[in-house]
Design a protein around this motif. Structure first.
Motif, PDB file in Angstrom:
ATOM      1  N   LEU A 164      21.443  -9.984  -6.493  1.00 28.35           N
ATOM      2  CA  LEU A 164      21.128  -8.857  -7.358  1.00 28.35           C
ATOM      3  C   LEU A 164      21.566  -9.135  -8.788  1.00 28.35           C
ATOM      4  CD1 LEU A 164      20.140  -6.020  -7.896  1.00 28.35           C
ATOM      5  CD2 LEU A 164      22.308  -5.140  -6.989  1.00 28.35           C
ATOM      6  N   LYS A 165      22.759  -9.701  -8.947  1.00 27.73           N
ATOM      7  CA  LYS A 165      23.260 -10.004 -10.288  1.00 27.73           C
ATOM      8  C   LYS A 165      22.353 -10.999 -11.004  1.00 27.73           C
ATOM      9  CE  LYS A 165      27.408 -11.350 -12.841  1.00 27.73           C
ATOM     10  NZ  LYS A 165      26.651 -12.200 -13.798  1.00 27.73           N
ATOM     11  N   ALA A 166      21.882 -12.016 -10.262  1.00 33.77           N
ATOM     12  CA  ALA A 166      21.029 -13.043 -10.879  1.00 33.77           C
ATOM     13  C   ALA A 166      19.770 -12.415 -11.462  1.00 33.77           C
ATOM     14  CB  ALA A 166      20.668 -14.109  -9.844  1.00 33.77           C
ATOM     15  N   GLY A 196      28.677 -17.441  -1.875  1.00 36.41           N
ATOM     16  CA  GLY A 196      28.353 -16.204  -2.570  1.00 36.41           C
ATOM     17  C   GLY A 196      28.007 -15.046  -1.673  1.00 36.41           C
ATOM     18  N   GLY A 197      27.905 -15.293  -0.353  1.00 33.62           N
ATOM     19  CA  GLY A 197      27.665 -14.213   0.592  1.00 33.62           C
ATOM     20  C   GLY A 197      26.193 -13.868   0.751  1.00 33.62           C
ATOM     21  N   PHE A 198      25.947 -12.874   1.611  1.00 32.92           N
ATOM     22  CA  PHE A 198      24.586 -12.392   1.861  1.00 32.92           C
ATOM     23  C   PHE A 198      24.615 -10.878   1.955  1.00 32.92           C
ATOM     24  CE2 PHE A 198      21.172 -10.887   4.565  1.00 32.92           C
ATOM     25  CZ  PHE A 198      20.067 -11.563   4.055  1.00 32.92           C
ATOM     26  N   ASP A 199      23.669 -10.228   1.299  1.00 32.96           N
ATOM     27  CA  ASP A 199      23.550  -8.770   1.322  1.00 32.96           C
ATOM     28  C   ASP A 199      22.071  -8.428   1.444  1.00 32.96           C
ATOM     29  OD1 ASP A 199      24.841  -5.949   0.470  1.00 32.96           O
ATOM     30  OD2 ASP A 199      22.928  -6.211  -0.582  1.00 32.96           O
ATOM     31  N   HIS A 200      21.702  -7.630   2.449  1.00 36.54           N
ATOM     32  CA  HIS A 200      20.265  -7.417   2.693  1.00 36.54           C
ATOM     33  C   HIS A 200      19.589  -6.616   1.592  1.00 36.54           C
ATOM     34  CE1 HIS A 200      21.637  -3.577   4.603  1.00 36.54           C
ATOM     35  NE2 HIS A 200      20.475  -3.135   4.149  1.00 36.54           N
ATOM     36  N   ASN A 201      20.309  -5.712   0.924  1.00 40.56           N
ATOM     37  CA  ASN A 201      19.695  -4.984  -0.179  1.00 40.56           C
ATOM     38  C   ASN A 201      19.394  -5.917  -1.346  1.00 40.56           C
ATOM     39  OD1 ASN A 201      19.619  -2.388   0.969  1.00 40.56           O
ATOM     40  ND2 ASN A 201      21.751  -2.002   0.422  1.00 40.56           N
ATOM     41  N   ALA A 202      20.353  -6.787  -1.665  1.00 41.20           N
ATOM     42  CA  ALA A 202      20.126  -7.767  -2.721  1.00 41.20           C
ATOM     43  C   ALA A 202      19.025  -8.746  -2.334  1.00 41.20           C
ATOM     44  CB  ALA A 202      21.421  -8.519  -3.024  1.00 41.20           C
ATOM     45  N   GLN A 203      18.946  -9.078  -1.036  1.00 44.33           N
ATOM     46  CA  GLN A 203      17.899  -9.988  -0.576  1.00 44.33           C
ATOM     47  C   GLN A 203      16.522  -9.364  -0.726  1.00 44.33           C
ATOM     48  OE1 GLN A 203      18.513 -13.034   0.098  1.00 44.33           O
ATOM     49  NE2 GLN A 203      16.585 -13.767   0.956  1.00 44.33           N
ATOM     50  N   ALA A 204      16.425  -8.053  -0.562  1.00 45.09           N
ATOM     51  CA  ALA A 204      15.136  -7.378  -0.777  1.00 45.09           C
ATOM     52  C   ALA A 204      14.671  -7.565  -2.216  1.00 45.09           C
ATOM     53  CB  ALA A 204      15.260  -5.895  -0.429  1.00 45.09           C
ATOM     54  N   ILE A 205      15.601  -7.451  -3.157  1.00 41.94           N
ATOM     55  CA  ILE A 205      15.269  -7.710  -4.561  1.00 41.94           C
ATOM     56  C   ILE A 205      14.816  -9.153  -4.739  1.00 41.94           C
ATOM     57  CG2 ILE A 205      16.259  -7.961  -6.876  1.00 41.94           C
ATOM     58  CD1 ILE A 205      15.729  -5.096  -6.287  1.00 41.94           C
ATOM     59  N   ARG A 206      15.512 -10.086  -4.113  1.00 38.37           N
ATOM     60  CA  ARG A 206      15.157 -11.507  -4.217  1.00 38.37           C
ATOM     61  C   ARG A 206      13.749 -11.755  -3.667  1.00 38.37           C
ATOM     62  NH1 ARG A 206      17.555 -16.421  -5.181  1.00 38.37           N
ATOM     63  NH2 ARG A 206      17.293 -18.123  -3.688  1.00 38.37           N
ATOM     64  N   ILE A 207      13.416 -11.084  -2.582  1.00 44.61           N
ATOM     65  CA  ILE A 207      12.095 -11.262  -1.978  1.00 44.61           C
ATOM     66  C   ILE A 207      10.996 -10.757  -2.905  1.00 44.61           C
ATOM     67  CG2 ILE A 207      10.589 -10.385  -0.141  1.00 44.61           C
ATOM     68  CD1 ILE A 207      13.086 -10.544   1.705  1.00 44.61           C
ATOM     69  N   VAL A 208      11.154  -9.543  -3.436  1.00 40.09           N
ATOM     70  CA  VAL A 208      10.059  -8.952  -4.213  1.00 40.09           C
ATOM     71  C   VAL A 208      10.005  -9.469  -5.645  1.00 40.09           C
ATOM     72  CG1 VAL A 208      10.063  -6.857  -2.801  1.00 40.09           C
ATOM     73  CG2 VAL A 208      11.390  -6.902  -4.930  1.00 40.09           C
ATOM     74  N   THR A 209      11.028 -10.191  -6.085  1.00 35.82           N
ATOM     75  CA  THR A 209      11.007 -10.735  -7.448  1.00 35.82           C
ATOM     76  C   THR A 209      10.850 -12.248  -7.488  1.00 35.82           C
ATOM     77  OG1 THR A 209      13.431 -10.945  -7.529  1.00 35.82           O
ATOM     78  CG2 THR A 209      12.462  -8.864  -8.330  1.00 35.82           C
ATOM     79  N   GLN A 210      11.024 -12.911  -6.332  1.00 34.19           N
ATOM     80  CA  GLN A 210      10.991 -14.370  -6.365  1.00 34.19           C
ATOM     81  C   GLN A 210      10.304 -15.010  -5.159  1.00 34.19           C
ATOM     82  OE1 GLN A 210      14.819 -16.159  -7.157  1.00 34.19           O
ATOM     83  NE2 GLN A 210      14.175 -18.193  -6.494  1.00 34.19           N
ATOM     84  N   LEU A 211      10.671 -14.605  -3.949  1.00 32.48           N
ATOM     85  CA  LEU A 211      10.283 -15.370  -2.766  1.00 32.48           C
ATOM     86  C   LEU A 211       8.849 -15.136  -2.309  1.00 32.48           C
ATOM     87  CD1 LEU A 211      13.570 -15.149  -0.664  1.00 32.48           C
ATOM     88  CD2 LEU A 211      12.836 -16.936  -2.239  1.00 32.48           C
TER      89      LEU A 211
END
Length: 387
Positions: A167-169, A117-132
């Motif tokens: 981001l989609k998730a 599914g790839g890696f995108d740092h902007n989407a990862q920022a969302i993942r960090i502040v909403t989950q990690l």
């Protein structure tokens, strides 16, 4: 007094998990404060921009860059009568999703994650502040306001077409209206990022002696800045001369953004933040002339800094670190820290495992990634770094 098109914390769209409001802080202030206290924010201290963490104490890190972005963003937001707290929150959080070793590390991790599914740092920022980020009793992540999350998701403008999976998730459960522009505050944070790195990459490149002051003085915008310094301070010390010129360059970019935004706002006469989101193009941007000049400067930096022989050699070494750590943890998830192994126990597919490994590696600092590589894989790259 904020403008009618500014984001109003009293009318914020709220948080995914409802909370009691603070008696003395606005919702956007709380967002900013939670970001500052986040583990991912502290780790930015040892994540680099272009140069690797051990190469020198004076080069920018992701943390110093984020602070510079926040300073520029607050200045612009204040001039435009926008909400400075929201602007600052987005500015401070915009780089949370970056990997170790700057864009080199991201490129390597993106290659490793391509089958998953790839890696995108902007989407990862969302993942960090909403989950990690897992510190609060009532929720995972930081439970930021919709407006701050929107600003992170749309850091580069509307998100259309192939949306990164991370981001989609999240967006599937909490609609961030990805197809529109973000608030003016978020747009300011994004342009402040451009202002900051255009300025400090020149400064860091000079410090690394990848190009000379005389070469910079021939570039557009900078030629006028150096000429003004030489007129006002003939015979000025070399270091002060270049600092004064770069300071003026910084000012030219900020003033250009403010002046164009004021003109655009005067023409459009937006009555609400919704008018900003539905505009036909970004409100906050560089003028066409300055943007064209910046393309020349970025081309110069690409050739002389990002693709400098010494930088290319280091890129190859740190790429190897990421390329070897990823398959190692895929094959040996038992070597992940205890709290990460608990997540592994709940997965049902190789893709889910890859995303956990990606989360772990992307959160590493430069220093820790080198140490883990040395510990787990007899780390010749770390020895080579010191040579």
């Amino acid at each position: 007094m904020t403008a009618p098109y500014a984001s109003d914390p009293q009318r914020a769209r709220g948080r995914r998990v409802q909370e009691e409001e603070s008696t003395f802080r606005s919702s956007f202030q709380r967002d900013r404060d939670r970001i500052i206290h986040a583990s991912a924010f502290r780790r930015l201290k040892h994540k680099t921009q272009v140069f690797i963490e051990h190469e020198g104490d004076y080069y920018r890190t992701r943390l110093t860059h984020s602070i510079e972005v926040a300073q520029v963003a607050r200045t612009i937001a204040g001039a435009l009568n926008l909400n400075q707290e929201l602007t600052e929150a987005v500015a401070l959080a915009h780089d949370l999703g970056h990997t170790p070793f700057g864009h080199t590390g991201e490129d390597a991790l993106s290659d490793m994650m391509a089958p998953f599914g790839g890696f995108d740092h902007n989407a990862q920022a969302i993942r960090i502040v909403t989950q990690l980020e897992r510190h609060y009793a009532d929720f995972d992540g930081l439970n930021l306001t919709w407006e701050t999350l929107e600003g992170l998701a749309k850091h580069n403008g509307p998100v259309t077409g192939d949306i990164p999976w991370a981001l989609k998730a999240y967006n599937d459960t909490h609609d961030l209206e990805l197809g529109t522009f973000a608030s003016a505050e978020a747009q300011v944070a994004a342009i402040a990022d451009d202002v900051a790195y255009n300025h400090h990459d020149l400064h860091d490149g000079l410090r690394a002696e990848l190009f000379s002051t005389d070469e910079l003085a021939e570039l557009p915008i900078l030629n006028m800045c150096f000429a003004e310094v030489d007129r006002l301070y003939p015979g000025l010390n070399y270091y002060r001369r270049r600092h004064e010129a770069l300071r003026r360059f910084f000012g030219v970019l900020v003033e250009d953004v403010i002046q164009l935004a004021q003109a655009r706002l005067m023409t459009l006469q937006p009555k609400s933040v919704s008018d900003i989101r539905s505009a036909d193009r970004a409100i906050i941007r560089f003028s066409d002339d300055v943007f064209d000049d910046l393309k020349v400067i970025r081309s110069f930096l690409f050739d002389r800094m990002y693709r400098a022989p010494s930088v290319v050699v280091m890129r190859a070494k740190v790429t190897r670190v990421v390329e070897e750590l990823f398959p190692y943890f895929m094959a040996h998830p038992d070597q992940l820290p205890k709290q990460w192994r608990k997540d592994v126990e709940a997965i049902n597919s190789e893709t889910e495992l890859a995303r956990i490994v990606s989360d772990y590696i992307s959160g590493m600092t430069d220093r820790f990634a080198l140490q883990e590589h040395a510990r787990l894989l007899s780390g010749t790259p770390q020895a080579e770094m010191a040579s």
